[in-house]
Motif scaffolding. Structure first.
Motif, PDB file in Angstrom:
ATOM      1  N   ARG A  64       0.827  -1.204   0.000  1.00  0.00           N
ATOM      2  CA  ARG A  64       0.000   0.000   0.000  1.00  0.00           C
ATOM      3  C   ARG A  64       0.864   1.259   0.000  1.00  0.00           C
ATOM      4  O   ARG A  64       1.977   1.270   0.520  1.00  0.00           O
ATOM      5  CB  ARG A  64      -0.914   0.018   1.229  1.00  0.00           C
ATOM      6  CG  ARG A  64      -1.781  -1.224   1.408  1.00  0.00           C
ATOM      7  CD  ARG A  64      -2.779  -1.379   0.260  1.00  0.00           C
ATOM      8  NE  ARG A  64      -3.690  -0.261   0.176  1.00  0.00           N
ATOM      9  CZ  ARG A  64      -4.881  -0.226   0.769  1.00  0.00           C
ATOM     10  NH1 ARG A  64      -5.311  -1.258   1.486  1.00  0.00           N
ATOM     11  NH2 ARG A  64      -5.662   0.825   0.633  1.00  0.00           N
ATOM     12  N   GLN A  65       0.319   2.335  -0.556  1.00  0.00           N
ATOM     13  CA  GLN A  65       0.946   3.650  -0.554  1.00  0.00           C
ATOM     14  C   GLN A  65      -0.111   4.684  -0.197  1.00  0.00           C
ATOM     15  O   GLN A  65      -1.243   4.625  -0.690  1.00  0.00           O
ATOM     16  CB  GLN A  65       1.558   3.975  -1.926  1.00  0.00           C
ATOM     17  CG  GLN A  65       2.760   3.131  -2.304  1.00  0.00           C
ATOM     18  CD  GLN A  65       3.996   3.510  -1.502  1.00  0.00           C
ATOM     19  OE1 GLN A  65       4.276   4.695  -1.287  1.00  0.00           O
ATOM     20  NE2 GLN A  65       4.738   2.508  -1.041  1.00  0.00           N
ATOM     21  N   PHE A  66       0.281   5.631   0.668  1.00  0.00           N
ATOM     22  CA  PHE A  66      -0.623   6.703   1.070  1.00  0.00           C
ATOM     23  C   PHE A  66       0.123   8.033   1.025  1.00  0.00           C
ATOM     24  O   PHE A  66       1.312   8.101   1.339  1.00  0.00           O
ATOM     25  CB  PHE A  66      -1.161   6.457   2.481  1.00  0.00           C
ATOM     26  CG  PHE A  66      -1.988   5.213   2.619  1.00  0.00           C
ATOM     27  CD1 PHE A  66      -3.345   5.236   2.307  1.00  0.00           C
ATOM     28  CD2 PHE A  66      -1.411   4.022   3.033  1.00  0.00           C
ATOM     29  CE1 PHE A  66      -4.116   4.088   2.425  1.00  0.00           C
ATOM     30  CE2 PHE A  66      -2.168   2.866   3.146  1.00  0.00           C
ATOM     31  CZ  PHE A  66      -3.529   2.895   2.841  1.00  0.00           C
ATOM     32  N   ASP A  67      -0.607   9.087   0.652  1.00  0.00           N
ATOM     33  CA  ASP A  67      -0.001  10.418   0.624  1.00  0.00           C
ATOM     34  C   ASP A  67       0.218  10.960   2.029  1.00  0.00           C
ATOM     35  O   ASP A  67       1.135  11.745   2.257  1.00  0.00           O
ATOM     36  CB  ASP A  67      -0.892  11.378  -0.181  1.00  0.00           C
ATOM     37  CG  ASP A  67      -0.992  10.957  -1.640  1.00  0.00           C
ATOM     38  OD1 ASP A  67      -0.009  11.157  -2.375  1.00  0.00           O
ATOM     39  OD2 ASP A  67      -2.039  10.413  -2.025  1.00  0.00           O
ATOM     40  N   VAL A  68      -0.637  10.554   2.955  1.00  0.00           N
ATOM     41  CA  VAL A  68      -0.486  10.974   4.351  1.00  0.00           C
ATOM     42  C   VAL A  68      -1.022   9.867   5.255  1.00  0.00           C
ATOM     43  O   VAL A  68      -2.027   9.229   4.931  1.00  0.00           O
ATOM     44  CB  VAL A  68      -1.218  12.317   4.628  1.00  0.00           C
ATOM     45  CG1 VAL A  68      -2.709  12.209   4.332  1.00  0.00           C
ATOM     46  CG2 VAL A  68      -0.988  12.770   6.061  1.00  0.00           C
ATOM     47  N   VAL A  69      -0.330   9.624   6.351  1.00  0.00           N
ATOM     48  CA  VAL A  69      -0.792   8.705   7.386  1.00  0.00           C
ATOM     49  C   VAL A  69      -0.975   9.510   8.660  1.00  0.00           C
ATOM     50  O   VAL A  69      -0.054  10.223   9.092  1.00  0.00           O
ATOM     51  CB  VAL A  69       0.202   7.553   7.630  1.00  0.00           C
ATOM     52  CG1 VAL A  69      -0.204   6.740   8.866  1.00  0.00           C
ATOM     53  CG2 VAL A  69       0.282   6.644   6.410  1.00  0.00           C
ATOM     54  N   ILE A  70      -2.163   9.425   9.259  1.00  0.00           N
ATOM     55  CA  ILE A  70      -2.443  10.088  10.529  1.00  0.00           C
ATOM     56  C   ILE A  70      -2.647   9.002  11.576  1.00  0.00           C
ATOM     57  O   ILE A  70      -3.605   8.235  11.505  1.00  0.00           O
ATOM     58  CB  ILE A  70      -3.686  10.992  10.433  1.00  0.00           C
ATOM     59  CG1 ILE A  70      -3.469  12.068   9.362  1.00  0.00           C
ATOM     60  CG2 ILE A  70      -3.988  11.632  11.785  1.00  0.00           C
ATOM     61  CD1 ILE A  70      -4.664  12.969   9.146  1.00  0.00           C
ATOM     62  N   ALA A  71      -1.724   8.915  12.524  1.00  0.00           N
ATOM     63  CA  ALA A  71      -1.744   7.854  13.532  1.00  0.00           C
ATOM     64  C   ALA A  71      -2.248   8.421  14.848  1.00  0.00           C
ATOM     65  O   ALA A  71      -1.555   9.208  15.498  1.00  0.00           O
ATOM     66  CB  ALA A  71      -0.354   7.251  13.704  1.00  0.00           C
ATOM     67  N   THR A  72      -3.458   8.018  15.232  1.00  0.00           N
ATOM     68  CA  THR A  72      -4.057   8.503  16.477  1.00  0.00           C
ATOM     69  C   THR A  72      -4.189   7.396  17.507  1.00  0.00           C
ATOM     70  O   THR A  72      -4.723   7.632  18.593  1.00  0.00           O
ATOM     71  CB  THR A  72      -5.457   9.098  16.214  1.00  0.00           C
ATOM     72  OG1 THR A  72      -6.348   8.053  15.776  1.00  0.00           O
ATOM     73  CG2 THR A  72      -5.406  10.175  15.144  1.00  0.00           C
ATOM     74  N   TYR A  73      -3.716   6.191  17.171  1.00  0.00           N
ATOM     75  CA  TYR A  73      -3.955   5.026  18.030  1.00  0.00           C
ATOM     76  C   TYR A  73      -2.860   4.002  17.757  1.00  0.00           C
ATOM     77  O   TYR A  73      -2.239   4.001  16.695  1.00  0.00           O
ATOM     78  CB  TYR A  73      -5.334   4.434  17.705  1.00  0.00           C
ATOM     79  CG  TYR A  73      -5.690   3.170  18.447  1.00  0.00           C
ATOM     80  CD1 TYR A  73      -5.851   3.166  19.831  1.00  0.00           C
ATOM     81  CD2 TYR A  73      -5.872   1.970  17.772  1.00  0.00           C
ATOM     82  CE1 TYR A  73      -6.189   1.998  20.508  1.00  0.00           C
ATOM     83  CE2 TYR A  73      -6.211   0.803  18.442  1.00  0.00           C
ATOM     84  CZ  TYR A  73      -6.366   0.821  19.815  1.00  0.00           C
ATOM     85  OH  TYR A  73      -6.693  -0.323  20.484  1.00  0.00           O
ATOM     86  N   GLY A  74      -2.622   3.130  18.746  1.00  0.00           N
ATOM     87  CA  GLY A  74      -1.609   2.097  18.582  1.00  0.00           C
ATOM     88  C   GLY A  74      -0.274   2.526  19.180  1.00  0.00           C
ATOM     89  O   GLY A  74      -0.171   3.561  19.840  1.00  0.00           O
ATOM     90  N   ARG A  75       0.763   1.735  18.936  1.00  0.00           N
ATOM     91  CA  ARG A  75       2.114   2.085  19.395  1.00  0.00           C
ATOM     92  C   ARG A  75       2.774   2.928  18.311  1.00  0.00           C
ATOM     93  O   ARG A  75       3.257   2.406  17.297  1.00  0.00           O
ATOM     94  CB  ARG A  75       2.925   0.823  19.695  1.00  0.00           C
ATOM     95  CG  ARG A  75       2.457   0.080  20.940  1.00  0.00           C
ATOM     96  CD  ARG A  75       3.478  -0.977  21.352  1.00  0.00           C
ATOM     97  NE  ARG A  75       3.053  -1.647  22.571  1.00  0.00           N
ATOM     98  CZ  ARG A  75       2.375  -2.807  22.601  1.00  0.00           C
ATOM     99  NH1 ARG A  75       2.064  -3.409  21.464  1.00  0.00           N
ATOM    100  NH2 ARG A  75       2.019  -3.362  23.742  1.00  0.00           N
ATOM    101  N   ILE A  76       2.801   4.234  18.551  1.00  0.00           N
ATOM    102  CA  ILE A  76       3.253   5.168  17.520  1.00  0.00           C
ATOM    103  C   ILE A  76       4.701   4.903  17.117  1.00  0.00           C
ATOM    104  O   ILE A  76       5.054   5.032  15.943  1.00  0.00           O
ATOM    105  CB  ILE A  76       3.073   6.626  17.995  1.00  0.00           C
ATOM    106  CG1 ILE A  76       1.613   6.902  18.379  1.00  0.00           C
ATOM    107  CG2 ILE A  76       3.538   7.606  16.926  1.00  0.00           C
ATOM    108  CD1 ILE A  76       0.631   6.769  17.249  1.00  0.00           C
TER     109      ILE A  76
END
Length: 251
Positions: A64-76
């Motif tokens: 997978r490829q994403f232009d932006v990843v926003i991580a609000t949960y999990g082990r950052i």
């Protein structure tokens, strides 16, 4: 444009997802799938993987490829390593527990935290000092080191106590239950003079979306987020009680 939100079922998740869609992003969510929110759009992709472990993250992100990843949960700190090569832009959300004095007020002189607390205030120095706080500080360092190494353009936000729809710890409800039970007395530590940083969910999501809009200005930055006006615990209780036509005696 494609965006991945890791989490998305907390209080700020729906606001972030709707904000991304309004900006023209095709949005996917990566979360465990334990529960869904009706506020989230029906047309988004769900990747049901646990964001706490590298193995499950690799399974969900493979190819997978994403232009932006926003991580609000999990082990950052694990997410930061897992998204190398997956995205050029990482926006991560943590908390203020990495500050010295946040959970152990006596570690500072005078005790407690300055109001407001600057982004560059003293953080936990060692694991021995306070392990959980050190892990939060270490997570911030991992994300910022990834930015410095050129793996991605990174921005971090330190959330306060978030209130609003889908709040995990609804402190308002604790007060409201006492009003419903017609209790006249309420116990407050330090006479209710403690100030807690709070932030309304939609406003906290707006801060994150500003980083989406301004990738160059926010590059390599860590921001503290909170309501402009800080209320003491006593003021918070009084405000909620009066809206329910009730008065408490503070104990």
């Amino acid at each position: 444009m494609k965006a991945l939100v890791i989490g998305g079922t907390g209080p700020t998740g729906p606001f972030i997802i709707h904000g991304l869609q309004k900006r023209g992003y095709e949005v996917a969510m990566l979360h465990r799938g334990a529960h869904e929110l009706p506020e989230n759009p029906l047309d988004i992709e769900h990747i049901h993987k646990d964001p706490h472990f590298r193995e499950t993250l690799d399974e969900g992100l493979s190819g997978r490829q994403f232009d932006v990843v926003i991580a609000t949960y999990g082990r950052i700190r694990i997410i930061a390593d897992a998204v190398v090569g997956v995205t050029p832009r990482l926006i991560a959300v943590g908390g203020a527990v990495g500050y010295r004095g946040m959970m152990q007020p006596q570690a500072n002189t005078p005790p407690g935290m300055p109001i407001p607390t600057r982004e560059d205030a003293q953080r936990i120095a060692t694991r021995e000092e306070f392990e959980f706080g050190w892990l939060i500080r270490h997570t911030e360092d991992v994300v910022m080191n990834g930015h410095a190494a050129g793996h991605f353009n990174a921005t971090m936000f330190r959330y306060p106590m978030v209130y609003g729809p889908n709040s995990i710890r609804s402190l308002e409800w604790r007060i409201m239950k006492r009003v419903q039970a017609k209790r006249r007395q309420i116990i407050l530590p330090e006479g209710g003079l403690t100030v807690l940083s709070r932030g309304y969910a939609e406003n906290m999501a707006h801060a994150v979306l500003l980083a989406v809009d301004k990738p160059e200005a926010s590059a390599g930055k860590i921001y503290n987020c909170a309501d402009e006006q800080g209320l003491t615990v006593a003021q918070w209780v009084q405000m909620i009680a009066r809206s329910m036509d009730w008065e408490f005696e503070k104990i």
